[in-house]
Design a protein around this motif. Structure first.
Motif, PDB file in Angstrom:
ATOM      1  N   LEU A   1     -17.712  -2.584 -26.894  1.00 35.02           N
ATOM      2  CA  LEU A   1     -17.287  -1.104 -27.302  1.00 35.02           C
ATOM      3  C   LEU A   1     -16.684  -0.331 -26.177  1.00 35.02           C
ATOM      4  O   LEU A   1     -15.853   0.443 -26.060  1.00 35.02           O
ATOM      5  CB  LEU A   1     -18.510  -0.456 -27.909  1.00 35.02           C
ATOM      6  N   SER A   2     -17.384  -0.421 -24.978  1.00 35.75           N
ATOM      7  CA  SER A   2     -16.810   0.216 -23.815  1.00 35.75           C
ATOM      8  C   SER A   2     -15.580  -0.211 -23.410  1.00 35.75           C
ATOM      9  O   SER A   2     -14.799   0.479 -22.902  1.00 35.75           O
ATOM     10  CB  SER A   2     -18.003  -0.184 -22.713  1.00 35.75           C
ATOM     11  N   GLU A   3     -15.139  -1.571 -23.528  1.00 31.98           N
ATOM     12  CA  GLU A   3     -13.811  -1.899 -23.173  1.00 31.98           C
ATOM     13  C   GLU A   3     -12.895  -1.339 -24.256  1.00 31.98           C
ATOM     14  O   GLU A   3     -11.737  -1.004 -23.721  1.00 31.98           O
ATOM     15  CB  GLU A   3     -13.921  -3.430 -23.377  1.00 31.98           C
ATOM     16  N   ARG A   4     -13.174  -1.423 -25.565  1.00 29.66           N
ATOM     17  CA  ARG A   4     -12.341  -0.681 -26.427  1.00 29.66           C
ATOM     18  C   ARG A   4     -12.089   0.794 -26.029  1.00 29.66           C
ATOM     19  O   ARG A   4     -10.998   1.333 -26.212  1.00 29.66           O
ATOM     20  CB  ARG A   4     -12.675  -0.885 -27.761  1.00 29.66           C
ATOM     21  N   GLN A   5     -13.229   1.445 -25.740  1.00 29.89           N
ATOM     22  CA  GLN A   5     -13.039   2.900 -25.082  1.00 29.89           C
ATOM     23  C   GLN A   5     -12.056   3.052 -23.999  1.00 29.89           C
ATOM     24  O   GLN A   5     -11.094   3.675 -23.961  1.00 29.89           O
ATOM     25  CB  GLN A   5     -14.450   3.326 -24.713  1.00 29.89           C
ATOM     26  N   ASP A   6     -11.956   2.208 -23.007  1.00 27.96           N
ATOM     27  CA  ASP A   6     -11.152   1.910 -21.870  1.00 27.96           C
ATOM     28  C   ASP A   6      -9.769   1.693 -22.591  1.00 27.96           C
ATOM     29  O   ASP A   6      -8.834   2.540 -21.811  1.00 27.96           O
ATOM     30  CB  ASP A   6     -11.766   0.952 -20.651  1.00 27.96           C
ATOM     31  N   LEU A   7      -9.620   0.986 -23.324  1.00 26.63           N
ATOM     32  CA  LEU A   7      -8.205   0.657 -23.898  1.00 26.63           C
ATOM     33  C   LEU A   7      -7.680   1.916 -24.447  1.00 26.63           C
ATOM     34  O   LEU A   7      -6.517   2.154 -24.455  1.00 26.63           O
ATOM     35  CB  LEU A   7      -8.449  -0.646 -24.964  1.00 26.63           C
ATOM     36  N   GLU A   8      -8.493   2.606 -24.920  1.00 25.25           N
ATOM     37  CA  GLU A   8      -8.089   3.936 -25.703  1.00 25.25           C
ATOM     38  C   GLU A   8      -6.987   4.697 -24.657  1.00 25.25           C
ATOM     39  O   GLU A   8      -6.298   5.562 -25.137  1.00 25.25           O
ATOM     40  CB  GLU A   8      -8.976   4.930 -26.078  1.00 25.25           C
ATOM     41  N   PHE A   9      -7.558   4.433 -23.152  1.00 27.87           N
ATOM     42  CA  PHE A   9      -6.638   5.201 -22.293  1.00 27.87           C
ATOM     43  C   PHE A   9      -5.151   4.894 -22.441  1.00 27.87           C
ATOM     44  O   PHE A   9      -4.268   5.329 -21.791  1.00 27.87           O
ATOM     45  CB  PHE A   9      -6.978   4.927 -20.854  1.00 27.87           C
ATOM     46  N   LEU A  10      -4.901   3.596 -23.228  1.00 30.06           N
ATOM     47  CA  LEU A  10      -3.648   3.196 -22.980  1.00 30.06           C
ATOM     48  C   LEU A  10      -2.910   3.229 -24.436  1.00 30.06           C
ATOM     49  O   LEU A  10      -1.954   2.547 -24.762  1.00 30.06           O
ATOM     50  CB  LEU A  10      -3.629   1.558 -22.528  1.00 30.06           C
ATOM     51  N   ASN A  11      -3.435   4.293 -25.211  1.00 31.06           N
ATOM     52  CA  ASN A  11      -2.883   4.518 -26.423  1.00 31.06           C
ATOM     53  C   ASN A  11      -1.294   4.929 -26.633  1.00 31.06           C
ATOM     54  O   ASN A  11      -0.523   4.202 -27.323  1.00 31.06           O
ATOM     55  CB  ASN A  11      -3.395   5.738 -27.227  1.00 31.06           C
ATOM     56  N   GLN A  12      -0.769   5.569 -25.452  1.00 26.16           N
ATOM     57  CA  GLN A  12       0.465   5.886 -25.457  1.00 26.16           C
ATOM     58  C   GLN A  12       1.377   4.916 -25.010  1.00 26.16           C
ATOM     59  O   GLN A  12       2.699   4.846 -25.031  1.00 26.16           O
ATOM     60  CB  GLN A  12       0.908   7.217 -24.599  1.00 26.16           C
ATOM     61  N   PHE A  13       0.800   3.683 -24.619  1.00 24.79           N
ATOM     62  CA  PHE A  13       1.584   2.365 -24.322  1.00 24.79           C
ATOM     63  C   PHE A  13       1.665   1.326 -25.526  1.00 24.79           C
ATOM     64  O   PHE A  13       2.356   0.376 -25.403  1.00 24.79           O
ATOM     65  CB  PHE A  13       1.017   1.779 -23.216  1.00 24.79           C
TER      66      PHE A  13
ATOM     67  N   VAL B   1     -18.352   7.525 -30.532  1.00 21.37           N
ATOM     68  CA  VAL B   1     -17.238   6.794 -30.277  1.00 21.37           C
ATOM     69  C   VAL B   1     -16.197   8.000 -29.867  1.00 21.37           C
ATOM     70  O   VAL B   1     -16.154   9.098 -30.510  1.00 21.37           O
ATOM     71  CB  VAL B   1     -16.522   6.223 -31.338  1.00 21.37           C
ATOM     72  N   LEU B   2     -15.400   7.810 -28.790  1.00 24.73           N
ATOM     73  CA  LEU B   2     -14.385   8.707 -28.308  1.00 24.73           C
ATOM     74  C   LEU B   2     -13.409   8.493 -29.295  1.00 24.73           C
ATOM     75  O   LEU B   2     -12.603   7.489 -29.575  1.00 24.73           O
ATOM     76  CB  LEU B   2     -13.946   8.280 -26.803  1.00 24.73           C
ATOM     77  N   VAL B   3     -12.601   9.912 -29.861  1.00 30.87           N
ATOM     78  CA  VAL B   3     -11.374   9.686 -30.438  1.00 30.87           C
ATOM     79  C   VAL B   3     -10.443  10.540 -29.884  1.00 30.87           C
ATOM     80  O   VAL B   3     -10.526  11.547 -29.019  1.00 30.87           O
ATOM     81  CB  VAL B   3     -11.696  10.399 -31.886  1.00 30.87           C
ATOM     82  N   PRO B   4      -9.238  10.315 -30.158  1.00 30.92           N
ATOM     83  CA  PRO B   4      -8.090  10.911 -29.481  1.00 30.92           C
ATOM     84  C   PRO B   4      -8.047  12.564 -29.872  1.00 30.92           C
ATOM     85  O   PRO B   4      -8.262  12.569 -31.056  1.00 30.92           O
ATOM     86  CB  PRO B   4      -6.617  10.272 -30.119  1.00 30.92           C
ATOM     87  N   GLN B   5      -7.748  13.214 -29.183  1.00 29.75           N
ATOM     88  CA  GLN B   5      -7.907  14.861 -29.232  1.00 29.75           C
ATOM     89  C   GLN B   5      -6.757  14.892 -30.418  1.00 29.75           C
ATOM     90  O   GLN B   5      -7.338  15.933 -31.202  1.00 29.75           O
ATOM     91  CB  GLN B   5      -7.391  15.601 -27.910  1.00 29.75           C
ATOM     92  N   GLN B   6      -5.788  14.600 -30.581  1.00 28.00           N
ATOM     93  CA  GLN B   6      -4.803  15.019 -31.725  1.00 28.00           C
ATOM     94  C   GLN B   6      -5.165  14.591 -33.042  1.00 28.00           C
ATOM     95  O   GLN B   6      -4.780  15.206 -34.154  1.00 28.00           O
ATOM     96  CB  GLN B   6      -3.434  14.265 -31.428  1.00 28.00           C
TER      97      GLN B   6
END
Length: 304
Positions: A108-120, A184-189
């Protein structure tokens, strides 16, 4: 040439797939197609082609590109451009190409970190890859680029790989803004649409989270009064400004604890707490563990 930083003063020969270049021509090099790129650029007017779509940029902008994105300039910019080249596994060694596009094996924590790369992501639209910046946010992003570049060049302590990684993470925090919604952290948009004032304030808070400020200084900055600022923010987010900032700082601190070996005291300072006992207290209240115990737990789980 490869876009790699080689250890000199410490960890001689160590290869870090992370570097900063200041010439747009680097994007045309063959090896550039193997890297993710973050481009910071300032220009009065700039014509670009991104994946065969044409855009006109003005002022300060950031462009995020994956290894398949193609960009070209009508006229090559010669000033005020910085390009950060990196591979995802610099953030976490589990972020190889397979896990980046298939996340089933990640925690879960690794998937959260991967969220930082959404725009890639390959399916990300161009509109999310290009971001025009407010002046205050542009100056912060530019400073982080410069700090990262200096760290890679100077390598003035054995922590240089760690600090370089932390500056990359901080850039990604700013560029892919998140809002905390348990668990869970979700994108702001994906959130409800905020008022213009709240949206601009969130942009500022999530960019300058490590700086000191007061409600009065924020009200002055956004040309409103204290009562309107507090009321509108609470109605839009369901939180007070102070609580929002504390939670975001904890969110950033937790990622730095997971992904770097920086001392807890340095992470405390870098995330704007400035007081170790207070940092430990609010971190434990939110995460249910002290910062040190949280880091050890993540390490132990990773090693299993």
């Amino acid at each position: 040439m490869d876009f790699v930083t080689i250890g000199k003063n410490y960890y001689c020969g160590y290869r870090m797939e992370l570097c900063v270049r200041n010439d747009a021509g680097a994007l045309a090099e063959k090896a550039a197609n193997e890297y993710f790129k973050i481009i910071y650029i300032e220009s009065e007017t700039l014509h670009i082609a991104l994946n065969k779509n044409f855009y006109i940029l003005t002022g300060a902008n950031v462009i995020c590109l994956n290894e398949q994105d193609q960009i070209s300039f009508k006229e090559e910019p010669k000033d005020n451009i910085m390009i950060l080249f990196f591979k995802p596994f610099v953030i976490n060694n589990k972020f190889c190409s397979e896990s980046f596009y298939n996340q089933e094996k990640l925690s879960l924590s690794e998937r959260q970190d991967l969220e930082f790369l959404n725009q890639f992501q390959h399916n990300c639209s161009d509109s999310l890859k290009i971001r025009q910046l407010y002046t205050s946010i542009a100056s912060v992003i530019k400073q982080k680029f410069e700090l990262l570049s200096q760290q890679l060049v100077l390598q003035n302590s054995s922590y240089w790989p760690c600090r370089s990684r932390s500056y990359l993470l901080e850039l990604l925090f700013v560029l892919n803004r998140f809002e905390e919604e348990s668990p869970v952290l979700v994108p702001q948009q994906q959130k409800l649409k905020y008022t213009k004032l709240t949206e601009e304030l969130i942009d500022y808070l999530q960019t300058c989270y490590n700086q000191k400020f007061t409600i009065e200084s924020l009200a002055k900055m956004f040309h409103t009064n204290r009562t309107t600022l507090l009321k509108e923010f609470k109605q839009s987010t369901g939180q007070s400004i102070t609580n929002y900032v504390i939670e975001f700082r904890i969110f950033v601190a937790a990622s730095l604890l997971r992904n770097t070996e920086l001392a807890v005291s340095e992470i405390c300072e870098r995330t704007g707490f400035h007081d170790m006992s207070y940092f430990s207290r609010v971190f434990k209240k939110k995460i249910k563990l002290t910062p040190s115990k949280y880091r050890n737990l993540i390490k132990n789980n990773t090693c299993q």
